[in-house]
Structure formats: C-alpha cells, structure tokens
Scaffold this motif. Structure first.
Motif, PDB file in Angstrom:
ATOM      1  N   GLU A   9      -3.711  10.324  -6.235  1.00 14.17           N
ATOM      2  CA  GLU A   9      -4.763   9.809  -7.121  1.00 14.17           C
ATOM      3  C   GLU A   9      -6.121  10.422  -6.787  1.00 14.17           C
ATOM      4  O   GLU A   9      -6.878  10.829  -7.667  1.00 14.17           O
ATOM      5  CB  GLU A   9      -4.803   8.294  -6.953  1.00 14.17           C
ATOM      6  N   ARG A  10      -6.405  10.521  -5.481  1.00 11.13           N
ATOM      7  CA  ARG A  10      -7.706  11.053  -5.056  1.00 11.13           C
ATOM      8  C   ARG A  10      -7.839  12.541  -5.339  1.00 11.13           C
ATOM      9  O   ARG A  10      -8.939  13.062  -5.466  1.00 11.13           O
ATOM     10  CB  ARG A  10      -7.912  10.781  -3.554  1.00 11.13           C
TER      11      ARG A  10
ATOM     12  N   GLU B 147      -4.848   6.146 -12.936  1.00 12.66           N
ATOM     13  CA  GLU B 147      -4.961   5.121 -11.891  1.00 12.66           C
ATOM     14  C   GLU B 147      -3.592   4.638 -11.471  1.00 12.66           C
ATOM     15  O   GLU B 147      -2.595   4.888 -12.153  1.00 12.66           O
ATOM     16  CB  GLU B 147      -5.764   3.921 -12.423  1.00 12.66           C
ATOM     17  N   GLU B 148      -3.587   3.904 -10.381  1.00  8.87           N
ATOM     18  CA  GLU B 148      -2.357   3.222  -9.915  1.00  8.87           C
ATOM     19  C   GLU B 148      -1.173   4.180  -9.777  1.00  8.87           C
ATOM     20  O   GLU B 148      -0.065   3.890 -10.237  1.00  8.87           O
ATOM     21  CB  GLU B 148      -1.997   2.062 -10.862  1.00  8.87           C
TER      22      GLU B 148
ATOM     23  N   LYS C  27      -1.927   7.054  -3.304  1.00 10.34           N
ATOM     24  CA  LYS C  27      -3.405   7.094  -3.207  1.00 10.34           C
ATOM     25  C   LYS C  27      -3.891   8.528  -3.001  1.00 10.34           C
ATOM     26  O   LYS C  27      -4.909   8.942  -3.581  1.00 10.34           O
ATOM     27  CB  LYS C  27      -3.872   6.238  -2.022  1.00 10.34           C
TER      28      LYS C  27
ATOM     29  N   LEU D 128       0.841  -1.196   0.000  1.00 14.64           N
ATOM     30  CA  LEU D 128       0.000   0.000   0.000  1.00 14.64           C
ATOM     31  C   LEU D 128       0.876   1.245   0.000  1.00 14.64           C
ATOM     32  O   LEU D 128       1.775   1.377   0.817  1.00 14.64           O
ATOM     33  CB  LEU D 128      -0.897  -0.010   1.247  1.00 14.64           C
TER      34      LEU D 128
ATOM     35  N   ARG E 199       1.873   5.605  -8.019  1.00 14.63           N
ATOM     36  CA  ARG E 199       2.821   5.115  -7.012  1.00 14.63           C
ATOM     37  C   ARG E 199       3.961   6.115  -6.906  1.00 14.63           C
ATOM     38  O   ARG E 199       4.468   6.572  -7.926  1.00 14.63           O
ATOM     39  CB  ARG E 199       3.414   3.752  -7.413  1.00 14.63           C
TER      40      ARG E 199
END
Lengths: 79, 218
Positions: free
Chosen positions: A22-23, A34-35, A19, A14, A37
């Motif tokens: 991304e949000r 997406e995705e 994340k 995680l 990292r």
C-alpha cells in the motif's frame, strides 16, 4: 474437479506485507488504493476429498486465517 | 532433541542440554521416546517453512509421540521454529506471524521472566532480566484479545521482551508462553545460543538447568 483455496489473514490482524505494498503504490502513480491484504492461493485437483477438513487441518490456521473454497465443474480453468 | 529436515539449531541445543545433563538427537521419523526425560523442539526452518511456519513439521511421526509425552506431563521446550511447531500442533496457544518490520531480526534482546510456574523457568525470579538472542522472520506472537486475557489470568505468559526492546511486534510483548500445566513451554529467543561467556551471555543456560533441576527434584 479443479479447486482453488483462497487463504487470507483474518480481519483485524495486522498484515505488514499488505501495508508495505500500500505504501509503495503512490510512488508508482496508483492513487486511491486502500486496505491491501496479502493472502495465499492453493490450486489443486481433487475428487471426493474432504476439502473443509483439509483446509482446517493444514492449508489454513483458522486462528489467524480465513479460507474460501472455490470449486470448478471441470478441470479447465474458466479464467 | 528432535530433528526435522530443515532444523538448524539442534546441535547448539544439544550442546546446551549437555551443560545441564545428557542429550541426544531424535530424527523426526522416530516415535520411540523411551528413556528421555525432556524433549526440545529446536529452531530452524523445518520443511523450508513451506505453507506456514511449523505447519508441515507438526505432522511428522515424532510429533504424535511428543504430544503423548506432553500429555503425560513430560517437559517439552520449543525454541523459535520449535515454538511455531508446538503452536501449530495445538500444544501451545496462539500463533506466530511475520515480524511487523518484515525483516529478519537477529540480535541480543532483554527478556523479563513473567512466570516461574513452568518446567523451564522454575527457580528463576519473576521480573528477572535475561539477555538472550533472537533470530527470526516470523516471531510476532498473536492470539485473540480474549485468549490473551485468559493467558495472562492463568499466568501462562512465561517471558516478555523488555519494554523498548520488542523485536517483532508481538502482542503484549510476549516472547514465550506455557501450557496450563506448565510442562510445555515455547519461546522465540534462543537460550541455546546464550550458554557460554564467549558469546556474551550465559543466561540461556538457566532454562536448561531449571528443567534439569526440576527433573532431579521430581
């Protein structure tokens, strides 16, 4: 020789930083991403050093991170 | 008590140790640990936590001596950043990742004792609750699933966050682990900040007393 070491969280781990990015994207109008990292980039100049060992012993923790060594033929940045 | 550039909890930890015995600071350049019965690697932000938490401190001269001390069975306790350093040094399994919530967490947590087969939890009871504060940014315990299974099978999980009180997204609620022999223990919560009724709990003192007691018995 100019060297770039790319260090990234291993697949499946995680990455809350990714994340969070991304949000935040839809609010800025970026769709379909997406995705995400987030990793780390280390630049250095080295001649003859054992870069694999350097990465395994210090630059990356191979339990949680993968690393990739990118070597450039001369000290100029091709990018 | 080791002290790195960037350590910040070593003085509290020395005070905590002094309630269970005697203690002194050892600067990280030192390699002479003679006369010491136990080593504590304290919390803080050694070397600014540059690169990765604990990654640079593990190369301090003192850490070689600590590894030898641990290999000879000497009790070693890593608290917070000290836990991260011991993991980076390979003295403890796993790694500590940034908290799932991406926030620095600073609050009292309820812990459950999961293993009493360590130098710092001997004499406590399995399942017993301890109230001890956490304060960290990277406390999410991680190890691959098969390693987690092995740790649990070998009784190497020493402390867990109580259900519903997990502060950081640690896998299997792990707050502290030990090595196979049980002499090296690392935990993210700060027992040295829970040794006086003034700060709400004296549960942390029990870990220092357990070490002192097991040394006296040996």
């Amino acid at each position: 020789m100019k060297v770039r070491v790319l260090i990234r969280p291993k697949p499946g781990i995680l990455d809350p930083q990714g994340k969070a990015i991304e949000r935040a994207l839809p609010a800025l109008g970026f769709e379909g991403i997406e995705e995400v990292r987030v990793g780390r980039l280390v630049e250095l100049e080295a001649d003859g050093a054992d870069l694999e060992a350097l990465c395994e012993r210090l630059l990356a923790n191979t339990l949680i991170e993968d690393f990739e060594i990118v070597r450039f033929a001369d000290r100029t940045d091709p990018a | 008590m080791l002290q790195f550039p960037g350590s910040c909890d070593e003085r509290d930890a020395v005070l905590a140790c002094k309630r269970a015995g005697e203690a002194r600071l050892v600067w990280h350049r030192g390699t002479d640990l003679t006369g010491l019965d136990a080593i504590v690697v304290p919390g803080g932000f050694s070397y600014g936590d540059y690169l990765r938490v604990g990654a640079i401190a593990r190369f301090s001269p003192a850490m070689g001596a600590v590894a030898q001390f641990a290999a000879e069975g000497g009790p070693v306790l890593g608290i917070c950043n000290g836990f991260q350093v011991l993991c980076e040094a390979g003295l403890l399994p796993g790694a500590l990742l940034p908290n799932t919530g991406l926030r620095f967490v600073c609050r009292q947590v309820e812990l459950e004792v999961a293993s009493t087969a360590s130098s710092f939890t001997r004499g406590l009871a399995t399942g017993e609750r301890l109230s001890i504060p956490v304060k960290h940014m990277s406390g999410r315990y991680f190890a691959p699933p098969e390693q987690l299974d092995a740790l649990e099978a070998d009784d190497q999980v020493v402390l867990r966050y109580a259900p519903g009180d997990e502060p950081n997204g640690s896998l299997r609620r792990i707050a502290g682990v030990r090595n196979k022999a049980g002499n090296v223990v690392g935990l993210m919560p700060h027992p040295e900040h829970a040794v006086d009724p003034l700060t709400g709990s004296t549960d942390g003192l029990r870990l220092f007393e357990a070490a002192s007691g097991s040394l006296a018995a040996a």
